[in-house]
Design a protein around this motif. Structure first.
Motif, PDB file in Angstrom:
ATOM      1  N   ALA A  25       0.817  -1.226   0.000  1.00 22.67           N
ATOM      2  CA  ALA A  25       0.000   0.000   0.000  1.00 22.67           C
ATOM      3  C   ALA A  25       0.847   1.271   0.000  1.00 22.67           C
ATOM      4  O   ALA A  25       0.648   2.157  -0.853  1.00 22.67           O
ATOM      5  CB  ALA A  25      -0.976  -0.009   1.171  1.00 22.67           C
ATOM      6  N   PHE A  30      -1.542   3.333  -2.265  1.00 22.80           N
ATOM      7  CA  PHE A  30      -2.947   3.025  -2.030  1.00 22.80           C
ATOM      8  C   PHE A  30      -3.344   3.629  -0.681  1.00 22.80           C
ATOM      9  O   PHE A  30      -2.519   3.705   0.237  1.00 22.80           O
ATOM     10  CB  PHE A  30      -3.178   1.505  -1.965  1.00 22.80           C
ATOM     11  CG  PHE A  30      -3.221   0.843  -3.309  1.00 22.80           C
ATOM     12  CD1 PHE A  30      -4.403   0.808  -4.042  1.00 22.80           C
ATOM     13  CD2 PHE A  30      -2.092   0.225  -3.839  1.00 22.80           C
ATOM     14  CE1 PHE A  30      -4.457   0.170  -5.282  1.00 22.80           C
ATOM     15  CE2 PHE A  30      -2.138  -0.418  -5.069  1.00 22.80           C
ATOM     16  CZ  PHE A  30      -3.322  -0.433  -5.797  1.00 22.80           C
ATOM     17  N   ASN A  31      -4.587   4.052  -0.576  1.00 23.25           N
ATOM     18  CA  ASN A  31      -5.103   4.537   0.704  1.00 23.25           C
ATOM     19  C   ASN A  31      -5.850   3.386   1.361  1.00 23.25           C
ATOM     20  O   ASN A  31      -6.922   2.996   0.906  1.00 23.25           O
ATOM     21  CB  ASN A  31      -6.044   5.734   0.506  1.00 23.25           C
ATOM     22  CG  ASN A  31      -6.362   6.424   1.810  1.00 23.25           C
ATOM     23  OD1 ASN A  31      -6.533   5.785   2.841  1.00 23.25           O
ATOM     24  ND2 ASN A  31      -6.433   7.749   1.776  1.00 23.25           N
ATOM     25  N   ARG A  32      -5.279   2.856   2.417  1.00 23.29           N
ATOM     26  CA  ARG A  32      -5.817   1.640   3.024  1.00 23.29           C
ATOM     27  C   ARG A  32      -6.894   1.923   4.076  1.00 23.29           C
ATOM     28  O   ARG A  32      -7.658   1.031   4.438  1.00 23.29           O
ATOM     29  CB  ARG A  32      -4.683   0.845   3.661  1.00 23.29           C
ATOM     30  CG  ARG A  32      -5.085  -0.527   4.150  1.00 23.29           C
ATOM     31  CD  ARG A  32      -3.879  -1.371   4.471  1.00 23.29           C
ATOM     32  NE  ARG A  32      -4.243  -2.651   5.070  1.00 23.29           N
ATOM     33  CZ  ARG A  32      -3.397  -3.662   5.254  1.00 23.29           C
ATOM     34  NH1 ARG A  32      -2.136  -3.541   4.878  1.00 23.29           N
ATOM     35  NH2 ARG A  32      -3.807  -4.784   5.806  1.00 23.29           N
ATOM     36  N   SER A  39     -11.328   8.325  -2.399  1.00 22.97           N
ATOM     37  CA  SER A  39     -10.235   7.391  -2.118  1.00 22.97           C
ATOM     38  C   SER A  39     -10.536   6.000  -2.656  1.00 22.97           C
ATOM     39  O   SER A  39      -9.654   5.335  -3.213  1.00 22.97           O
ATOM     40  CB  SER A  39      -9.992   7.307  -0.607  1.00 22.97           C
ATOM     41  OG  SER A  39      -9.496   8.520  -0.105  1.00 22.97           O
ATOM     42  N   ASN A  43      -8.311   4.146  -5.435  1.00 25.85           N
ATOM     43  CA  ASN A  43      -7.741   2.814  -5.182  1.00 25.85           C
ATOM     44  C   ASN A  43      -8.130   1.828  -6.276  1.00 25.85           C
ATOM     45  O   ASN A  43      -7.298   1.062  -6.775  1.00 25.85           O
ATOM     46  CB  ASN A  43      -8.226   2.274  -3.839  1.00 25.85           C
ATOM     47  CG  ASN A  43      -7.491   2.866  -2.655  1.00 25.85           C
ATOM     48  OD1 ASN A  43      -6.445   3.488  -2.798  1.00 25.85           O
ATOM     49  ND2 ASN A  43      -8.047   2.677  -1.469  1.00 25.85           N
ATOM     50  N   ARG A  44      -9.411   1.840  -6.644  1.00 29.27           N
ATOM     51  CA  ARG A  44      -9.908   0.919  -7.669  1.00 29.27           C
ATOM     52  C   ARG A  44      -9.225   1.185  -9.007  1.00 29.27           C
ATOM     53  O   ARG A  44      -8.797   0.249  -9.697  1.00 29.27           O
ATOM     54  CB  ARG A  44     -11.415   1.049  -7.819  1.00 29.27           C
ATOM     55  CG  ARG A  44     -12.010   0.009  -8.771  1.00 29.27           C
ATOM     56  CD  ARG A  44     -13.507   0.183  -8.959  1.00 29.27           C
ATOM     57  NE  ARG A  44     -13.830   1.477  -9.559  1.00 29.27           N
ATOM     58  CZ  ARG A  44     -14.474   2.450  -8.929  1.00 29.27           C
ATOM     59  NH1 ARG A  44     -14.890   2.289  -7.688  1.00 29.27           N
ATOM     60  NH2 ARG A  44     -14.717   3.593  -9.542  1.00 29.27           N
ATOM     61  N   SER A  47      -5.597   0.000  -8.856  1.00 33.52           N
ATOM     62  CA  SER A  47      -5.522  -1.458  -8.915  1.00 33.52           C
ATOM     63  C   SER A  47      -5.723  -1.962 -10.339  1.00 33.52           C
ATOM     64  O   SER A  47      -5.016  -2.875 -10.795  1.00 33.52           O
ATOM     65  CB  SER A  47      -6.574  -2.075  -7.985  1.00 33.52           C
ATOM     66  OG  SER A  47      -6.514  -3.483  -8.026  1.00 33.52           O
ATOM     67  N   PHE A 118      -7.109  -4.770  -3.419  1.00 36.60           N
ATOM     68  CA  PHE A 118      -7.609  -3.395  -3.569  1.00 36.60           C
ATOM     69  C   PHE A 118      -8.518  -3.249  -4.786  1.00 36.60           C
ATOM     70  O   PHE A 118      -8.881  -2.138  -5.163  1.00 36.60           O
ATOM     71  CB  PHE A 118      -6.431  -2.419  -3.707  1.00 36.60           C
ATOM     72  CG  PHE A 118      -5.708  -2.148  -2.424  1.00 36.60           C
ATOM     73  CD1 PHE A 118      -6.147  -1.164  -1.545  1.00 36.60           C
ATOM     74  CD2 PHE A 118      -4.582  -2.875  -2.083  1.00 36.60           C
ATOM     75  CE1 PHE A 118      -5.483  -0.909  -0.357  1.00 36.60           C
ATOM     76  CE2 PHE A 118      -3.901  -2.622  -0.895  1.00 36.60           C
ATOM     77  CZ  PHE A 118      -4.351  -1.647  -0.025  1.00 36.60           C
ATOM     78  N   GLY A 121     -11.557  -1.147  -4.472  1.00 40.83           N
ATOM     79  CA  GLY A 121     -11.332   0.213  -3.981  1.00 40.83           C
ATOM     80  C   GLY A 121     -11.120   0.247  -2.484  1.00 40.83           C
ATOM     81  O   GLY A 121     -10.554   1.196  -1.951  1.00 40.83           O
ATOM     82  N   LYS A 122     -11.591  -0.781  -1.814  1.00 37.39           N
ATOM     83  CA  LYS A 122     -11.372  -0.932  -0.381  1.00 37.39           C
ATOM     84  C   LYS A 122     -10.451  -2.123  -0.150  1.00 37.39           C
ATOM     85  O   LYS A 122     -10.542  -3.124  -0.857  1.00 37.39           O
ATOM     86  CB  LYS A 122     -12.690  -1.169   0.349  1.00 37.39           C
ATOM     87  CG  LYS A 122     -13.684  -0.023   0.289  1.00 37.39           C
ATOM     88  CD  LYS A 122     -14.952  -0.386   1.057  1.00 37.39           C
ATOM     89  CE  LYS A 122     -15.981   0.729   0.993  1.00 37.39           C
ATOM     90  NZ  LYS A 122     -17.227   0.384   1.748  1.00 37.39           N
ATOM     91  N   PHE A 123      -9.585  -2.003   0.848  1.00 41.85           N
ATOM     92  CA  PHE A 123      -8.703  -3.132   1.138  1.00 41.85           C
ATOM     93  C   PHE A 123      -9.499  -4.273   1.756  1.00 41.85           C
ATOM     94  O   PHE A 123     -10.167  -4.108   2.782  1.00 41.85           O
ATOM     95  CB  PHE A 123      -7.581  -2.735   2.098  1.00 41.85           C
ATOM     96  CG  PHE A 123      -6.753  -3.910   2.549  1.00 41.85           C
ATOM     97  CD1 PHE A 123      -5.808  -4.462   1.706  1.00 41.85           C
ATOM     98  CD2 PHE A 123      -6.952  -4.479   3.804  1.00 41.85           C
ATOM     99  CE1 PHE A 123      -5.056  -5.567   2.102  1.00 41.85           C
ATOM    100  CE2 PHE A 123      -6.209  -5.574   4.212  1.00 41.85           C
ATOM    101  CZ  PHE A 123      -5.256  -6.115   3.356  1.00 41.85           C
TER     102      PHE A 123
END
Length: 207
Positions: A25, A30-32, A39, A43-44, A47, A118, A121-123
């Motif tokens: 990350a 990436f914003n975890r 955000s 992220n999406r 990835s 990711f 978009g979310k971890f």
């Protein structure tokens, strides 16, 4: 090397994934933790960009140049494969020079796994699946085999460079090796060997 990786099985896979997760990350930015829409979308998109053509392993992920040279690979090696004297790459150093394609394939596969976490978009920590990882591993190994065949001389030099950098302080070169032989010892050994042929064991007994 394939047999060595296979023998270690899920144990080595899971250990390297754990190391990669801590690096992934922040390395790719990436914003975890944020749950904002911006955000998540960022992220999406990132990835998807890294997944396209397995861009995550290139030195420059934007231009797709520097095959297998992304600096996170060196960081993973330092944290796991060449971390200490008992680490796999140090104990079996002779098998890692030039840096093995199967090990590169393992590293690429782990990066792919971490990137997939990711993808929404979310971890979301993806469940470890040896079957799925094995499939991705063989794809990467196939890619690497083709890449290495394009220009064997250059690729072998790159792989040797990656090995020497990974070994770092563990490497022992000729300049680091000492000797127990003084000039007097060498003269005595030279005289002893001059009177022998090396053909029979009895020479030393009759000398």
């Amino acid at each position: 090397m394939v047999k060595l990786i296979t023998k270690r099985g899920s144990h080595i896979w899971s250990q390297i994934i754990t190391v990669c997760r801590t690096l992934f990350a922040p390395h790719y930015r990436f914003n975890r933790t944020s749950t904002s829409t911006a955000s998540i979308n960022a992220n999406r998109d990132l990835s998807e960009k890294l997944a396209n053509g397995a861009a995550y392993h290139y030195k420059d992920v934007d231009t797709g140049t520097g095959y297998g040279e992304n600096s996170i690979l060196a960081d993973i090696r330092k944290e796991k494969i060449f971390k200490k004297k008992t680490s796999l790459g140090v104990v079996f150093a002779s098998h890692f020079d030039p840096y093995p394609l199967p090990t590169l394939a393992l590293e690429f596969t782990v990066l792919q796994h971490c990137n997939s976490e990711f993808s929404t978009g979310k971890f979301v920590a993806a469940e470890f699946s040896e079957k799925e990882m094995g499939k991705n591993y063989l794809t990467h190994l196939n890619d690497l085999t083709h890449w290495a065949a394009i220009n064997k001389t250059v690729v072998d030099k790159l792989r040797h460079k990656w090995f020497t950098r990974a070994m770092g302080s563990f490497a022992i070169g000729p300049s680091d090796a000492g000797t127990h032989l003084t000039e007097a010892h060498e003269d005595a050994l030279r005289a002893e060997l001059a009177g022998r042929t090396g053909d029979t064991d009895s020479e030393s007994e009759n000398a």
